[in-house]
Motif scaffolding. Structure first.
Motif, PDB file in Angstrom:
ATOM      1  N   LYS A  92       0.837  -1.204   0.000  1.00  0.00           N
ATOM      2  CA  LYS A  92       0.000   0.000   0.000  1.00  0.00           C
ATOM      3  C   LYS A  92       0.867   1.247   0.000  1.00  0.00           C
ATOM      4  CE  LYS A  92      -0.729  -0.149   5.049  1.00  0.00           C
ATOM      5  NZ  LYS A  92      -1.748  -0.171   6.109  1.00  0.00           N
TER       6      LYS A  92
ATOM      7  N   GLY B 283      -6.418  -1.315   3.470  1.00  0.00           N
ATOM      8  CA  GLY B 283      -6.001  -2.472   2.703  1.00  0.00           C
ATOM      9  C   GLY B 283      -4.995  -2.126   1.633  1.00  0.00           C
TER      10      GLY B 283
ATOM     11  N   GLN C  30      -6.847  -3.420  -4.758  1.00  0.00           N
ATOM     12  CA  GLN C  30      -7.454  -4.693  -4.352  1.00  0.00           C
ATOM     13  C   GLN C  30      -8.725  -5.012  -5.139  1.00  0.00           C
ATOM     14  OE1 GLN C  30      -8.012  -6.300  -0.003  1.00  0.00           O
ATOM     15  NE2 GLN C  30      -9.662  -4.874  -0.430  1.00  0.00           N
TER      16      GLN C  30
ATOM     17  N   GLN D  23      -8.055  -5.842  -8.845  1.00  0.00           N
ATOM     18  CA  GLN D  23      -7.505  -7.187  -8.995  1.00  0.00           C
ATOM     19  C   GLN D  23      -8.542  -8.269  -8.700  1.00  0.00           C
ATOM     20  OE1 GLN D  23      -4.563  -7.898 -10.356  1.00  0.00           O
ATOM     21  NE2 GLN D  23      -4.395  -5.681 -10.629  1.00  0.00           N
TER      22      GLN D  23
ATOM     23  N   GLY E 115     -11.862  -6.993   2.614  1.00  0.00           N
ATOM     24  CA  GLY E 115     -10.420  -7.073   2.428  1.00  0.00           C
ATOM     25  C   GLY E 115      -9.610  -7.402   3.655  1.00  0.00           C
TER      26      GLY E 115
ATOM     27  N   TYR F 232      -4.456 -13.392  -2.940  1.00  0.00           N
ATOM     28  CA  TYR F 232      -3.531 -12.325  -2.556  1.00  0.00           C
ATOM     29  C   TYR F 232      -2.106 -12.653  -2.983  1.00  0.00           C
ATOM     30  CZ  TYR F 232      -7.046  -9.683  -0.025  1.00  0.00           C
ATOM     31  OH  TYR F 232      -8.150  -8.902   0.290  1.00  0.00           O
TER      32      TYR F 232
ATOM     33  N   ILE G 265      -1.793  -9.628  -5.670  1.00  0.00           N
ATOM     34  CA  ILE G 265      -1.523  -8.401  -4.921  1.00  0.00           C
ATOM     35  C   ILE G 265      -0.042  -8.298  -4.555  1.00  0.00           C
ATOM     36  CG2 ILE G 265      -2.151  -6.999  -2.927  1.00  0.00           C
ATOM     37  CD1 ILE G 265      -4.475  -7.453  -4.829  1.00  0.00           C
TER      38      ILE G 265
END
Length: 206
Positions: free
Chosen positions: A89, A96, A100, A103, A122, A167, A171
C-alpha cells in the motif's frame, strides 16, 4: 451470560430455558461446564445476538430469510502473516492494499474463485507483517440451523484458502503471505429480529 449478582460472572455460558409467567420472566436456566443453574432476577436483557432468550420467553421475533430478507450474508474472518506492507500500500493509513478491488474483478473474470463475490472488505493491517482478513461471504447460510452453520464453517474455511492464493497471485507484497488462523465462529449479520413495541421505519431513518 451474567447472573443477578454482579460479582458472579459466568463466561462460556448459554441460556437454554426461561421460567415465564404471563409477560413476566421469573428466571432463566443456564448451562456451562459446571452443569445447569437457575438464575432469578427482576429484569433480564437479551444480549444473545440471536434473540435466544426472547424466543424462549415466547415473545415475537422475525427470522431472517423467512419473515424478513437477509441484508448481508456472513463471513468467516481469518488472520494472515508474512505481508510486505511497504509494497502492498502506498498510504500507510489506508486499511487495505492498493488496487485490491481492481484485482478482484480481474480474478473473477479469469475464473479464479469458486464463487462470484464482488464485495471484498479485504485485509486490514494489524501488525508489522500481519492482517485481519474479512473476505468471502458465505451465501445462503441459515444462522438458526445447526447443520447450515456447520456446512457454512467448512465453506468459509475453504474460501479462506482461495483468498490466500488470490492475494499471493494478484496483490504485490503478498507473495509470501501465510494463513495463520481462522475465526472459531462465523461472523453472523442476520439471524432473528425482536419485534419491539415500536419499530423504526424508512421515514424514521430519513
Amino acid at each position: 451470560a451474567v447472573s443477578a449478582v454482579p460479582e458472579d460472572r459466568r463466561a462460556f455460558t448459554r441460556v437454554i430455558d426461561a421460567d415465564v409467567t404471563g409477560r413476566r420472566v421469573n428466571g432463566v436456566v443456564l448451562n456451562n461446564i459446571e452443569g445447569y443453574a437457575y438464575v432469578a432476577a427482576p429484569t433480564f436483557i437479551d444480549a444473545t445476538g440471536n434473540a435466544e432468550l426472547t424466543t424462549l420467553c415466547g415473545a415475537p421475533c422475525r427470522e431472517a430469510g423467512r419473515d424478513t430478507p437477509r441484508i448481508m450474508p456472513p463471513t468467516l474472518c481469518a488472520q494472515f502473516a508474512g505481508i510486505d506492507w511497504s509494497r502492498a500500500k502506498s498510504r500507510p493509513t489506508s486499511n487495505g492494499p492498493d488496487g485490491q478491488q481492481t484485482q478482484l474483478e480481474r480474478a473473477i473474470a479469469e475464473g479464479f474463485f469458486s464463487h462470484r463475490d464482488r464485495h471484498l472488505p479485504g485485509v486490514m493491517q494489524v501488525g508489522l507483517t500481519t492482517a485481519m482478513v474479512n473476505a468471502g461471504h458465505v451465501f445462503n447460510l441459515d444462522a438458526l440451523r445447526c447443520r447450515s452453520l456447520s456446512d457454512g464453517m467448512m465453506a468459509g474455511r475453504r474460501l479462506v484458502q482461495e483468498y490466500v492464493e488470490f492475494y499471493r497471485r494478484y496483490i504485490p507484497g503478498f507473495e509470501q503471505v501465510e494463513h495463520v488462523t481462522t475465526a472459531s465462529i462465523m461472523g453472523i449479520r442476520e439471524s432473528r429480529r425482536i419485534v419491539g413495541e415500536y419499530e423504526l421505519d424508512f421515514q424514521d431513518y430519513l
